[in-house]
Design a protein around this motif. Structure first.
Motif, short mmCIF file in Angstrom:
data_model
loop_
_atom_site.label_atom_id
_atom_site.label_comp_id
_atom_site.label_asym_id
_atom_site.label_seq_id
_atom_site.Cartn_x
_atom_site.Cartn_y
_atom_site.Cartn_z
N CYS A 58 0.30 -0.87 -0.01
CA CYS A 58 -0.07 0.12 -0.23
C CYS A 58 0.60 1.16 -0.07
N LYS A 61 1.32 1.87 -3.52
CA LYS A 61 0.29 2.12 -4.54
C LYS A 61 0.05 3.63 -3.86
N TYR A 62 -0.14 3.70 -2.78
CA TYR A 62 -0.81 5.20 -2.65
C TYR A 62 -0.08 5.98 -1.86
N TRP A 68 -4.10 6.46 1.76
CA TRP A 68 -4.61 4.64 1.75
C TRP A 68 -5.86 4.98 2.89
N ASP A 408 -1.90 -7.68 -1.51
CA ASP A 408 -1.45 -7.09 -2.57
C ASP A 408 -2.32 -5.44 -2.60
N GLN A 410 -5.52 -5.92 -3.68
CA GLN A 410 -6.16 -6.52 -5.27
C GLN A 410 -8.03 -6.86 -4.90
#
Length: 438
Positions: A58, A61-62, A68, A408, A410
């Motif tokens: 995360c 990703k963020y 997040w 992950d 998803q």
């Protein structure tokens, strides 16, 4: 669900309409708590390490914890969830476009038990127990006493009430084996002494090495004369049959049941009092029973709690819900889940059914929640949990596909689509629940 006849109190409360229980939100609307547990950035370190794979994914990703939080909150709301459940980052509840309720645990009994490392269950007879939980509740609950977003507070999680997956000990024998000066041991012996007229009558059942009540208070270890099965419908029938065949076993069982009922009454009375002293505005929503406990424990919970909470990893929660309905109080399913073997995770450690596919998980969720909402005393359900566990195992070895998202981050598409559909229909389904016959 808005009701013209309801007024808001500024906090969540409980109400009953035509024999069906509901939560009432701070503005006066009917509310069912639809939650997900452990919604947090730092979910699940790999056991024995400092690595948190979900946080690593995360962060990449963020970019930040704040981003997040907002994304996780909005995603939960898009799935029609309205509550951030136990062990979650409570700031997630207020970080998105929609305010979510939160339901933390105060861990009152557990923290005293861990403080007293020689105890499996907290010694509720110890004056220090009350002092400890009162101070703990003040520290953990007072700061949120005016928070309209707080659904309520759990006292604890999955305390040990009787033989279960953790062991075969009875609460009575655990208390009898506390150090001789501990109040819990004194209380256990006093209860037995009040029940049996003579020590010889007691010892005909318990078969201890002691020769008097005084000596019973001094001996190092009391061994239970019988080992009982974990409470459940099938085991209860087997225990009844065994008791009918052996009067001594029946007497032993009655002693254990009577004592655990006394302990439960004191535990819930003190736990609720401690939380209400710190926070008189919010609900006390139980201790998240890990399994259906003995009848006396359920009755005690019903006398003191606003809502009874329980964890139920079955396909059909109906029998458990019915058991708690006997108290006349509403109940909340504080944990349930299903695991899919197509996730790539081991699924070798963790509660609940293993299923072949994610579609099977989705169907199981739909069936479970529909069955729960058909019961008039249910006021919510919380899924365990937000993200999958590490394949290497978390602190206790659990390594399962419990998540709404992968490690992950998803999304599990089939599962979350089913959740969205069922959550959106939940109030309609529950409104049609048939009240129990009086």
């Amino acid at each position: 669900m808005v009701d013209e006849g309801l007024s808001g109190s500024g906090f969540f409360r409980v109400a009953e309409f035509d024999g069906v229980f509901w939560l009432v939100d701070p503005d006066g609307g009917r509310f069912l708590s639809k939650g997900v547990n452990t919604v947090r950035f730092d979910q699940d370190r790999i056991g024995g390490t400092e690595r948190v794979p979900y946080a690593e994914a995360c962060r990449a990703k963020y970019g930040s914890l704040g981003i997040w939080r907002a994304a996780a909150s909005d995603r939960l709301a898009s799935w029609q969830f309205n509550t951030v459940g136990c062990w979650s980052d409570e700031l997630v509840a207020s970080s998105g476009s929609h305010l979510l309720a939160s339901a933390p645990t105060a861990e009152l009994g557990a923290s005293f038990r861990l403080h007293r490392r020689d105890q499996i269950f907290p010694d509720v007879f110890d004056p220090e127990f009350w002092e400890h939980i009162r101070a703990s509740a003040d520290q953990r609950c007072r700061h949120r006493r005016n928070d309209p977003g707080l659904l309520g507070t759990f006292i604890d999680n999955e305390l040990y009430w009787s033989p279960d997956w953790r062991g075969t000990d009875e609460l009575l024998t655990l208390f009898l084996n506390l150090p001789s000066h501990r109040p819990g041991r004194v209380a256990a012996i006093s209860g037995l002494q009040a029940h049996y007229r003579e020590f010889a009558q007691f010892n005909a059942v318990w078969r201890t090495q002691a020769r008097s009540w005084e000596e019973l208070g001094r001996i190092e270890h009391v061994v239970a004369p019988f080992v009982r099965l974990r409470p459940c419908a099938l085991n209860d029938a087997l225990e009844t049959k065994a008791n009918l065949a052996d009067p001594a076993r029946e007497a032993f069982s009655a002693d254990c049941d009577a004592f655990v009922a006394v302990v439960a009454d004191k535990y819930f009375e003190l736990g609720v009092s401690a939380i209400k002293a710190a926070d008189p505005n919010h609900l006390v929503i139980g201790s998240r029973f890990g399994y259906q406990p003995l009848v006396g424990v359920i009755a005690a919970a019903g006398r003191h709690l606003d809502v009874i909470s329980f964890n139920c990893y079955e396909f059909d929660p109906g029998p458990a819900i019915d058991a708690y309905a006997t108290t006349g109080k509403p109940s909340l399913i504080s944990e349930f889940s299903f695991r899919g073997d197509d996730s790539g995770l081991p699924n070798t450690s963790g509660a609940g059914p293993r299923l072949a596919t994610q579609l099977d998980r989705a169907r199981a969720f739909e069936g479970y929640v529909a069955a729960a909402l058909s019961k008039p005393n249910v006021v919510g359900y919380h899924w365990f949990e937000h993200a999958d566990q590490p394949a290497q195992g978390r602190f206790d070895g659990e390594n399962s596909n419990f998540g709404t998202v992968t490690i992950d981050d998803q999304v599990y598409d089939e599962l979350t689509k089913a959740m969205t559909r069922v959550n959106a229909a939940a109030e309609r389904i529950h409104a049609a629940a048939v009240p129990a016959a009086i």
